[in-house]
Design an enzyme around this catalytic site. Sequence first.
Site, PDB file in Angstrom:
ATOM      1  N   GLU A 227      10.948   0.190   1.541  1.00  0.00           N
ATOM      2  CA  GLU A 227      10.526  -0.384   2.939  1.00  0.00           C
ATOM      3  C   GLU A 227      11.566  -1.152   3.343  1.00  0.00           C
ATOM      4  O   GLU A 227      12.234  -2.010   2.459  1.00  0.00           O
ATOM      5  CB  GLU A 227       8.938  -0.616   2.691  1.00  0.00           C
ATOM      6  CG  GLU A 227       9.042  -1.963   1.593  1.00  0.00           C
ATOM      7  CD  GLU A 227       7.340  -2.320   1.625  1.00  0.00           C
ATOM      8  OE1 GLU A 227       6.976  -2.619   2.963  1.00  0.00           O
ATOM      9  OE2 GLU A 227       7.133  -2.602   0.702  1.00  0.00           O
TER      10      GLU A 227
ATOM     11  N   HIS B  66       1.900  -0.675   9.402  1.00  0.00           N
ATOM     12  CA  HIS B  66       3.389   0.018   9.435  1.00  0.00           C
ATOM     13  C   HIS B  66       4.047  -0.592  10.606  1.00  0.00           C
ATOM     14  O   HIS B  66       3.501  -0.731  11.576  1.00  0.00           O
ATOM     15  CB  HIS B  66       3.322   1.375   9.475  1.00  0.00           C
ATOM     16  CG  HIS B  66       2.755   2.237   8.383  1.00  0.00           C
ATOM     17  ND1 HIS B  66       1.915   3.281   8.157  1.00  0.00           N
ATOM     18  CD2 HIS B  66       2.777   1.576   6.829  1.00  0.00           C
ATOM     19  CE1 HIS B  66       1.771   3.602   7.028  1.00  0.00           C
ATOM     20  NE2 HIS B  66       2.075   2.717   6.018  1.00  0.00           N
TER      21      HIS B  66
ATOM     22  N   GLU C 187      -2.376   7.597  12.260  1.00  0.00           N
ATOM     23  CA  GLU C 187      -2.677   6.212  12.650  1.00  0.00           C
ATOM     24  C   GLU C 187      -2.016   5.979  14.077  1.00  0.00           C
ATOM     25  O   GLU C 187      -1.339   6.679  14.586  1.00  0.00           O
ATOM     26  CB  GLU C 187      -2.183   5.347  11.611  1.00  0.00           C
ATOM     27  CG  GLU C 187      -0.715   5.268  11.712  1.00  0.00           C
ATOM     28  CD  GLU C 187      -0.089   4.414  10.404  1.00  0.00           C
ATOM     29  OE1 GLU C 187      -0.986   4.175   9.779  1.00  0.00           O
ATOM     30  OE2 GLU C 187       1.313   4.168  10.587  1.00  0.00           O
TER      31      GLU C 187
END
Length: 293
Positions: free
Chosen positions: A102, A250, A212
Amino acid sequence: MAIFLSKESKILVQGMTGAEGMKHTRRMLAAGTQVVGGVNPRKAGSAVDLDDRTIPVFGSVRDGMEATGADVTVVFVPPPFAGTAVVEAADAGIGLAVVITEGIPVHDAVAFQAHARARGTRVLGPNCPGLISPGQSNAGIIPADIATKPGRIGLVSKSGTLTYQLMHELRETGFSTAVGIGGDPVIGTTHIDCLTAFENDPDTELIVLVGEIGGDAEERAAAHIAQHITKPVVGYIAGFTAPEGKTMGHAGAIVSGSSGTAAAKKKALEAVGVAVGATPTETARLAERRLRG
């Protein structure tokens, strides 16, 4: 069967000798995954003992592939170097690169996604938990003990946490494959890619799609379902209470004006016959009822 990952898959781990790489390689091995080597140019020719296995370390992905026949790589390389790692894997001809890392800059992600696509390498991620075909293989960081039972459900999710929760909720029913595609603004494998693969998998009877807020991936998935998917699809959208203009979890999960809202995504999915649950638990019960017919 399964999609993208099976018991025949042979896996290299780029960054295996780091703390996270070592921890999750051990977990993958415990799940029965064929981890055949690690990649670290500075430690080429060495080996790592993990429980009862000795895993060789190669200087490059190409060397690892030539020595072992590997067709999948899992990337635990730190953000500044992850893009180069994926490019190296694509240039070596790897079939699937699972990018766990990430915090990769968007510019880097755009570059390595385009490079990999041009060379025929599928990228999963970045910033994803990976994928698991229960009873066969586990590439990434999904805890294998959440759902060990093979089954008839295919799961595709932006969220790692919701991947785990839906797997737990449906653990008695089981999965063909569960795929966490990641929630960054630029990702490789999409909802649509997984929907298509599950549609073509004879052992997948129902698909669970988890989305999402942010972007229009779910709306595009709805359009694809309407035209190309014959199997039942059940959905869940996270973020109904998210405030406008704030990134939620996110990097890609942000509502801007009327774009990317959970309500709009739910409406688009329901319009094409997808049953959308209000909670993960309700979504799991909808899936079970759909399977029972």
